[in-house]
Scaffold this active site. Structure first.
Site, PDB file in Angstrom:
ATOM      1  N   LEU A 101       0.887  -1.165   0.000  1.00 56.79           N
ATOM      2  CA  LEU A 101       0.000   0.000   0.000  1.00 56.79           C
ATOM      3  C   LEU A 101       0.920   1.209   0.000  1.00 56.79           C
ATOM      4  O   LEU A 101       1.999   1.169   0.607  1.00 56.79           O
ATOM      5  CB  LEU A 101      -0.879   0.011   1.257  1.00 56.79           C
ATOM      6  CG  LEU A 101      -1.944  -1.100   1.356  1.00 56.79           C
ATOM      7  CD1 LEU A 101      -2.682  -1.021   2.695  1.00 56.79           C
ATOM      8  CD2 LEU A 101      -2.932  -1.011   0.202  1.00 56.79           C
ATOM      9  N   ASP A 102       0.506   2.289  -0.656  1.00 58.71           N
ATOM     10  CA  ASP A 102       1.324   3.511  -0.676  1.00 58.71           C
ATOM     11  C   ASP A 102       1.540   4.000   0.751  1.00 58.71           C
ATOM     12  O   ASP A 102       0.742   3.701   1.653  1.00 58.71           O
ATOM     13  CB  ASP A 102       0.609   4.626  -1.463  1.00 58.71           C
ATOM     14  CG  ASP A 102       0.447   4.263  -2.931  1.00 58.71           C
ATOM     15  OD1 ASP A 102       1.198   3.401  -3.420  1.00 58.71           O
ATOM     16  OD2 ASP A 102      -0.450   4.852  -3.555  1.00 58.71           O
ATOM     17  N   ILE A 103       2.560   4.818   0.913  1.00 60.60           N
ATOM     18  CA  ILE A 103       2.876   5.300   2.272  1.00 60.60           C
ATOM     19  C   ILE A 103       1.686   6.047   2.898  1.00 60.60           C
ATOM     20  O   ILE A 103       1.452   5.951   4.102  1.00 60.60           O
ATOM     21  CB  ILE A 103       4.171   6.149   2.277  1.00 60.60           C
ATOM     22  CG1 ILE A 103       4.638   6.412   3.703  1.00 60.60           C
ATOM     23  CG2 ILE A 103       4.022   7.436   1.484  1.00 60.60           C
ATOM     24  CD1 ILE A 103       6.093   6.812   3.823  1.00 60.60           C
ATOM     25  N   LYS A 189      -5.297   5.579  -7.530  1.00 58.01           N
ATOM     26  CA  LYS A 189      -5.099   7.027  -7.705  1.00 58.01           C
ATOM     27  C   LYS A 189      -4.984   7.367  -9.197  1.00 58.01           C
ATOM     28  O   LYS A 189      -5.549   8.362  -9.653  1.00 58.01           O
ATOM     29  CB  LYS A 189      -3.831   7.477  -6.971  1.00 58.01           C
ATOM     30  CG  LYS A 189      -3.938   7.387  -5.459  1.00 58.01           C
ATOM     31  CD  LYS A 189      -2.604   7.658  -4.806  1.00 58.01           C
ATOM     32  CE  LYS A 189      -2.659   7.433  -3.302  1.00 58.01           C
ATOM     33  NZ  LYS A 189      -1.348   7.278  -2.703  1.00 58.01           N
TER      34      LYS A 189
END
Ligand code: URA
Length: 239
Positions: A101-103, A189
């Protein structure tokens, strides 16, 4: 496996501490006190007792984490804290997050030492379904639902048909869920950017049939039950 390693990996103390327990005669293997810390045990079949307690050695472990923002989905990182550092009841060094998962993304992340399960869930051929909750800048509408169904085109690939569900639209903001079947870099996104909208908040809420436990606060984790593990393992949709 060495007896001292097995005990340290099962949470009974540091390597130094468990060596001392062994030398002091606190540990038995199949009913006999063993005082040699390099004694080799069969971790599947031997009955090991320390201080009247049977040692349960688990080969594979599975954690569900409600990932907070600010942590990278990796085992080590030079700049940021990692999700593995959040798991403080694990005493080995082979834990890794299954997928990324992105930060700044929150929510459901599985951590394990089971490479085979990771392969099953992450293999692009298996199209493991993942559901995200997102807050999006802009008005998401019926047309966007159709675009997601048709398959959003990104610069480098076209996404599989995905299910966009509108929960709420108010004050120029939309709350949605989206179900995707790949795991490309920044995929959700980028899908919204491709339709001219920006994701402001993203949280994963489901992977295969496994839902994020609503009782887990951000940053909290727990072991998966056997039933949850089966739910996570069993359903990989082949499209
Ligand atoms: N899609 C994204 O854009 N970010 C994530 O962290 C996961 C899916």
């Amino acid at each position: 496996m060495r007896l001292d390693k097995l005990l340290a990996h099962s949470g009974y103390g540091t390597r130094k501490e468990v060596k001392s327990y062994i030398r002091h005669g606190l540990v038995s293997v199949n009913g006999k006190i063993v005082k040699k810390d390099d004694y080799h045990v069969d971790q599947k079949n031997d009955i090991i007792i320390i201080d009247d307690e049977i040692v349960k050695y688990e080969e594979f472990v599975y954690y569900m984490l409600n990932k907070p923002a600010g942590f990278v989905s990796a085992s080590t990182d030079a700049h940021y804290p990692t999700v593995v550092e959040l798991i403080d009841d694990y005493y080995r060094d082979d834990l890794f997050p299954i997928g990324r998962l992105d930060i700044d993304t929150e929510g459901l992340l599985i951590l394990s030492n089971d490479g085979q399960l990771a392969h099953q869930l992450l293999s692009p051929k298996n199209h493991c379904p993942k559901i995200y909750y997102a807050q999006v800048k802009g008005i998401v509408d019926e047309n966007d639902i159709q675009l997601f169904l048709q398959g959003i085109k990104l610069e480098d690939f076209t996404c599989l048909s995905s299910i966009l569900n509108i929960l709420k639209v108010a004050n120029g903001m939309s709350e949605v869920t989206v179900e995707i079947y790949e795991g490309k870099f920044h995929q959700v996104k980028r899908m919204f950017l491709a339709i001219g909208k920006e994701v402001l908040y993203l949280k994963r809420i489901q992977m295969n049939d496994l839902k994020l436990d609503k009782n887990l606060n951000i940053g909290e984790y727990r072991r998966l039950s056997d039933e949850e593990l089966n739910r996570l393992k069993n359903k990989s949709v082949i499209q």
